[in-house]
Design a protein around this motif. Structure first.
Motif, PDB file in Angstrom:
ATOM      1  N   SER A 127      17.518  15.331  -1.733  1.00  0.00           N
ATOM      2  CA  SER A 127      16.981  14.309  -0.843  1.00  0.00           C
ATOM      3  C   SER A 127      15.504  14.107  -1.135  1.00  0.00           C
ATOM      4  O   SER A 127      14.763  15.083  -1.308  1.00  0.00           O
ATOM      5  CB  SER A 127      17.171  14.702   0.624  1.00  0.00           C
ATOM      6  OG  SER A 127      18.538  14.751   0.953  1.00  0.00           O
ATOM      7  N   LEU A 128      15.102  12.862  -1.203  1.00  0.00           N
ATOM      8  CA  LEU A 128      13.697  12.516  -1.397  1.00  0.00           C
ATOM      9  C   LEU A 128      13.135  11.928  -0.112  1.00  0.00           C
ATOM     10  O   LEU A 128      13.801  11.124   0.551  1.00  0.00           O
ATOM     11  CB  LEU A 128      13.546  11.480  -2.517  1.00  0.00           C
ATOM     12  CG  LEU A 128      13.832  11.925  -3.950  1.00  0.00           C
ATOM     13  CD1 LEU A 128      13.669  10.747  -4.895  1.00  0.00           C
ATOM     14  CD2 LEU A 128      12.908  13.050  -4.356  1.00  0.00           C
ATOM     15  N   SER A 129      11.934  12.337   0.235  1.00  0.00           N
ATOM     16  CA  SER A 129      11.198  11.716   1.338  1.00  0.00           C
ATOM     17  C   SER A 129      10.171  10.772   0.744  1.00  0.00           C
ATOM     18  O   SER A 129       9.408  11.153  -0.144  1.00  0.00           O
ATOM     19  CB  SER A 129      10.509  12.772   2.205  1.00  0.00           C
ATOM     20  OG  SER A 129      11.460  13.561   2.875  1.00  0.00           O
ATOM     21  N   ILE A 130      10.190   9.533   1.215  1.00  0.00           N
ATOM     22  CA  ILE A 130       9.306   8.518   0.662  1.00  0.00           C
ATOM     23  C   ILE A 130       8.405   7.968   1.762  1.00  0.00           C
ATOM     24  O   ILE A 130       8.722   8.050   2.948  1.00  0.00           O
ATOM     25  CB  ILE A 130      10.116   7.371   0.016  1.00  0.00           C
ATOM     26  CG1 ILE A 130      11.078   6.765   1.036  1.00  0.00           C
ATOM     27  CG2 ILE A 130      10.876   7.876  -1.200  1.00  0.00           C
ATOM     28  CD1 ILE A 130      11.894   5.615   0.500  1.00  0.00           C
ATOM     29  N   ALA A 131       7.273   7.431   1.371  1.00  0.00           N
ATOM     30  CA  ALA A 131       6.305   6.877   2.307  1.00  0.00           C
ATOM     31  C   ALA A 131       5.817   5.540   1.788  1.00  0.00           C
ATOM     32  O   ALA A 131       5.847   5.266   0.581  1.00  0.00           O
ATOM     33  CB  ALA A 131       5.131   7.837   2.504  1.00  0.00           C
ATOM     34  N   LYS A 132       5.373   4.707   2.723  1.00  0.00           N
ATOM     35  CA  LYS A 132       4.897   3.386   2.354  1.00  0.00           C
ATOM     36  C   LYS A 132       3.774   2.982   3.294  1.00  0.00           C
ATOM     37  O   LYS A 132       3.859   3.178   4.506  1.00  0.00           O
ATOM     38  CB  LYS A 132       6.024   2.355   2.435  1.00  0.00           C
ATOM     39  CG  LYS A 132       5.589   0.940   2.049  1.00  0.00           C
ATOM     40  CD  LYS A 132       6.759  -0.042   2.062  1.00  0.00           C
ATOM     41  CE  LYS A 132       7.188  -0.368   3.454  1.00  0.00           C
ATOM     42  NZ  LYS A 132       8.180  -1.476   3.501  1.00  0.00           N
ATOM     43  N   GLU A 133       2.706   2.415   2.727  1.00  0.00           N
ATOM     44  CA  GLU A 133       1.625   1.869   3.525  1.00  0.00           C
ATOM     45  C   GLU A 133       2.021   0.463   3.962  1.00  0.00           C
ATOM     46  O   GLU A 133       2.016  -0.466   3.159  1.00  0.00           O
ATOM     47  CB  GLU A 133       0.323   1.839   2.714  1.00  0.00           C
ATOM     48  CG  GLU A 133      -0.257   3.210   2.418  1.00  0.00           C
ATOM     49  CD  GLU A 133      -0.843   3.866   3.662  1.00  0.00           C
ATOM     50  OE1 GLU A 133      -1.019   3.154   4.679  1.00  0.00           O
ATOM     51  OE2 GLU A 133      -1.119   5.069   3.614  1.00  0.00           O
ATOM     52  N   ILE A 174      12.607   3.479  -4.563  1.00  0.00           N
ATOM     53  CA  ILE A 174      11.290   4.047  -4.863  1.00  0.00           C
ATOM     54  C   ILE A 174      10.471   3.140  -5.789  1.00  0.00           C
ATOM     55  O   ILE A 174       9.266   3.374  -5.968  1.00  0.00           O
ATOM     56  CB  ILE A 174      11.425   5.449  -5.481  1.00  0.00           C
ATOM     57  CG1 ILE A 174      12.157   5.383  -6.819  1.00  0.00           C
ATOM     58  CG2 ILE A 174      12.122   6.384  -4.526  1.00  0.00           C
ATOM     59  CD1 ILE A 174      12.291   6.728  -7.511  1.00  0.00           C
ATOM     60  N   SER A 175      11.107   2.133  -6.384  1.00  0.00           N
ATOM     61  CA  SER A 175      10.362   1.198  -7.235  1.00  0.00           C
ATOM     62  C   SER A 175       9.794   0.020  -6.463  1.00  0.00           C
ATOM     63  O   SER A 175       9.130  -0.829  -7.049  1.00  0.00           O
ATOM     64  CB  SER A 175      11.267   0.683  -8.363  1.00  0.00           C
ATOM     65  OG  SER A 175      12.378  -0.026  -7.837  1.00  0.00           O
ATOM     66  N   GLN A 176      10.034  -0.039  -5.158  1.00  0.00           N
ATOM     67  CA  GLN A 176       9.483  -1.126  -4.349  1.00  0.00           C
ATOM     68  C   GLN A 176       7.970  -0.985  -4.247  1.00  0.00           C
ATOM     69  O   GLN A 176       7.435   0.116  -4.308  1.00  0.00           O
ATOM     70  CB  GLN A 176      10.117  -1.112  -2.959  1.00  0.00           C
ATOM     71  CG  GLN A 176      11.596  -1.406  -2.942  1.00  0.00           C
ATOM     72  CD  GLN A 176      12.194  -1.286  -1.547  1.00  0.00           C
ATOM     73  OE1 GLN A 176      11.474  -1.094  -0.565  1.00  0.00           O
ATOM     74  NE2 GLN A 176      13.513  -1.398  -1.459  1.00  0.00           N
ATOM     75  N   PRO A 177       7.254  -2.095  -4.091  1.00  0.00           N
ATOM     76  CA  PRO A 177       5.784  -2.038  -4.006  1.00  0.00           C
ATOM     77  C   PRO A 177       5.323  -1.201  -2.813  1.00  0.00           C
ATOM     78  O   PRO A 177       5.813  -1.367  -1.695  1.00  0.00           O
ATOM     79  CB  PRO A 177       5.387  -3.511  -3.843  1.00  0.00           C
ATOM     80  CG  PRO A 177       6.544  -4.288  -4.379  1.00  0.00           C
ATOM     81  CD  PRO A 177       7.767  -3.476  -4.084  1.00  0.00           C
ATOM     82  N   GLY A 178       4.388  -0.303  -3.074  1.00  0.00           N
ATOM     83  CA  GLY A 178       3.817   0.518  -2.017  1.00  0.00           C
ATOM     84  C   GLY A 178       4.613   1.744  -1.643  1.00  0.00           C
ATOM     85  O   GLY A 178       4.163   2.540  -0.817  1.00  0.00           O
ATOM     86  N   VAL A 179       5.801   1.953  -2.219  1.00  0.00           N
ATOM     87  CA  VAL A 179       6.648   3.105  -1.889  1.00  0.00           C
ATOM     88  C   VAL A 179       6.320   4.252  -2.836  1.00  0.00           C
ATOM     89  O   VAL A 179       6.272   4.070  -4.054  1.00  0.00           O
ATOM     90  CB  VAL A 179       8.139   2.736  -1.973  1.00  0.00           C
ATOM     91  CG1 VAL A 179       9.005   3.972  -1.747  1.00  0.00           C
ATOM     92  CG2 VAL A 179       8.474   1.666  -0.957  1.00  0.00           C
ATOM     93  N   LYS A 180       6.116   5.442  -2.269  1.00  0.00           N
ATOM     94  CA  LYS A 180       5.794   6.619  -3.067  1.00  0.00           C
ATOM     95  C   LYS A 180       6.657   7.799  -2.633  1.00  0.00           C
ATOM     96  O   LYS A 180       6.768   8.075  -1.432  1.00  0.00           O
ATOM     97  CB  LYS A 180       4.318   7.014  -2.899  1.00  0.00           C
ATOM     98  CG  LYS A 180       3.340   5.964  -3.401  1.00  0.00           C
ATOM     99  CD  LYS A 180       1.914   6.444  -3.192  1.00  0.00           C
ATOM    100  CE  LYS A 180       0.902   5.409  -3.692  1.00  0.00           C
ATOM    101  NZ  LYS A 180      -0.491   5.875  -3.479  1.00  0.00           N
ATOM    102  N   PRO A 181       7.276   8.507  -3.567  1.00  0.00           N
ATOM    103  CA  PRO A 181       7.972   9.757  -3.208  1.00  0.00           C
ATOM    104  C   PRO A 181       6.942  10.811  -2.802  1.00  0.00           C
ATOM    105  O   PRO A 181       5.973  11.050  -3.506  1.00  0.00           O
ATOM    106  CB  PRO A 181       8.702  10.145  -4.490  1.00  0.00           C
ATOM    107  CG  PRO A 181       8.721   8.909  -5.330  1.00  0.00           C
ATOM    108  CD  PRO A 181       7.494   8.141  -4.977  1.00  0.00           C
TER     109      PRO A 181
END
Length: 374
Positions: free
Chosen positions: A125-131, A107-114
């Motif tokens: 469980s977390l669902s994450i999204a990335k542009e 989740i600390s990667q650039p552009g990744v948001k929980p």
């Protein structure tokens, strides 16, 4: 709250989210919890009722739905701070859960948001999204899904990924479940569920290994992924179609949709375009000669290989299908390139809001909340 919403929905014959919200939101005021948990409970109940209504329309008998496993789902109000997930439980009060190093690194990667979380008795469980920026592709690669392999390729190169182990996993699971002869339906269901989950996990891992390599190669070579339309293929393997029971069971246990699901979300996560061919465009992809366009001939002695009466060559039908799919996808890609590139970007929104193609990767797990080894 989910069970209360289900009771209200069944009593008032309401399965739509809007109608169920109007009927049950005020009645959920008896529960001392933040309002967005109530909305998520209503949303989950609406999905269960809609599925039940669809089954009844198809003539399948269903029992009255009732949830047994406590579960908390929300895409609002939570936050990640200093390695902890903070979940609101009341006004001014938050419940904290420690996240693993792997979860924090993801989740600390650039552009990744929980975007949302799902909390059960022993798992988070977390669902994450990335542009993801879209990749400008110069060519296409076709993916032919088969029971024993995934064949990927185009005119330049074809590759085959062996999936025969999934068949051995399925047959072993069926043999183990059939070996239990106890005359107790409840115990048989529990055993079948246990080994079914084990089979699904092992099959998913094998598919994950293959699809991960496919996407990595496509990103490296800047190739758009072309998928065929094989919806309705189950209808070919029904009783009375002249096939053996063993063969029908093997084909109906084929997890072709799971392979497509993994390819789709991994491609969108990398910003790679996905081209879905229609059923008309898919027709004849494995029996058309890639050299002259004539219909290929079959021979029992050649098994899965076909021969061309004009070119006088023998070709593997899976590799032929991958090449033909790549060609037909390239034609579609050239005609409608801008819409495909827009589709590849994907909207990073919550799955709770009903996004048709969410860029959400589930399964970034926190440590277990209990120390019981049950």
């Amino acid at each position: 709250m989910v069970n209360e919403s289900l009771r209200i929905g069944i009593a008032n014959d309401a399965s739509s989210l809007r109608k169920l919200s109007l009927l049950s939101y005020n009645q959920l005021a008896q529960y001392d919890s933040p309002s967005y948990y109530k909305l998520c409970a209503i949303s989950r109940a609406a999905g269960i009722l809609a599925s039940r209504k669809k089954s009844l329309k198809r003539g399948f008998p269903t029992r009255e739905p009732y949830t047994l496993r406590p579960q908390l789902v929300s895409c609002y109000g939570f936050r990640v701070r200093n390695g902890w997930l903070e979940i609101p439980v009341a006004r001014g009060k938050r419940f904290r859960l420690a996240l693993t190093k792997h979860t924090l690194s993801v989740i600390s990667q650039p552009g990744v948001k929980p975007r949302s979380f799902t909390l059960t008795r022993n798992r988070l469980s977390l669902s994450i999204a990335k542009e993801s920026p879209s990749i400008e592709c110069a060519s296409t690669v076709g993916v032919d899904r088969n029971l024993r392999n995934l064949t990927v390729g185009n005119d330049e190169e074809t590759r085959e990924y062996d999936l025969s182990k999934t068949m051995r996993v399925a047959s072993t699971t069926m043999r183990i479940v059939a070996s239990f002869k106890r005359d107790d339906a409840k115990i048989r269901r529990a055993i079948a569920s246990k080994y079914g989950e084990r089979r699904t996990a092992r099959t998913g891992h094998l598919l994950h290994t293959a699809t991960k390599t496919i996407i990595a190669m496509a990103v490296q070579r800047r190739e758009a992924i072309v998928l065929e339309d094989i919806h309705g293929i189950r209808g070919l393997y029904r009783k009375g179609n002249g096939q053996t029971r063993k063969y029908r069971g093997r084909m109906n246990g084929w997890s072709f949709s799971e392979a497509q699901r993994q390819l789709e979300y991994k491609a969108r996560w990398a910003g790679l375009p996905i081209i879905h061919l229609s059923r008309r465009e898919t027709r004849g992809s494995s029996v058309t000669c890639p050299r002259c366009g004539e219909r290929l001939q079959s021979d029992k002695r050649l098994r899965r290989k076909l021969w061309c009466g004009k070119c006088r060559i023998v070709m593997d039908r899976d590799r032929v299908a991958a090449v033909i799919l790549a060609r037909r996808g390239r034609v579609r890609f050239a005609r409608s390139r801008p819409p495909i590139m827009i589709e590849a970007q994907g909207g990073a929104v919550e799955a709770v809001k009903g996004n048709p193609t969410p860029t959400v990767i589930p399964g970034v797990d926190a440590p277990k909340l209990t120390h019981n080894k049950s």
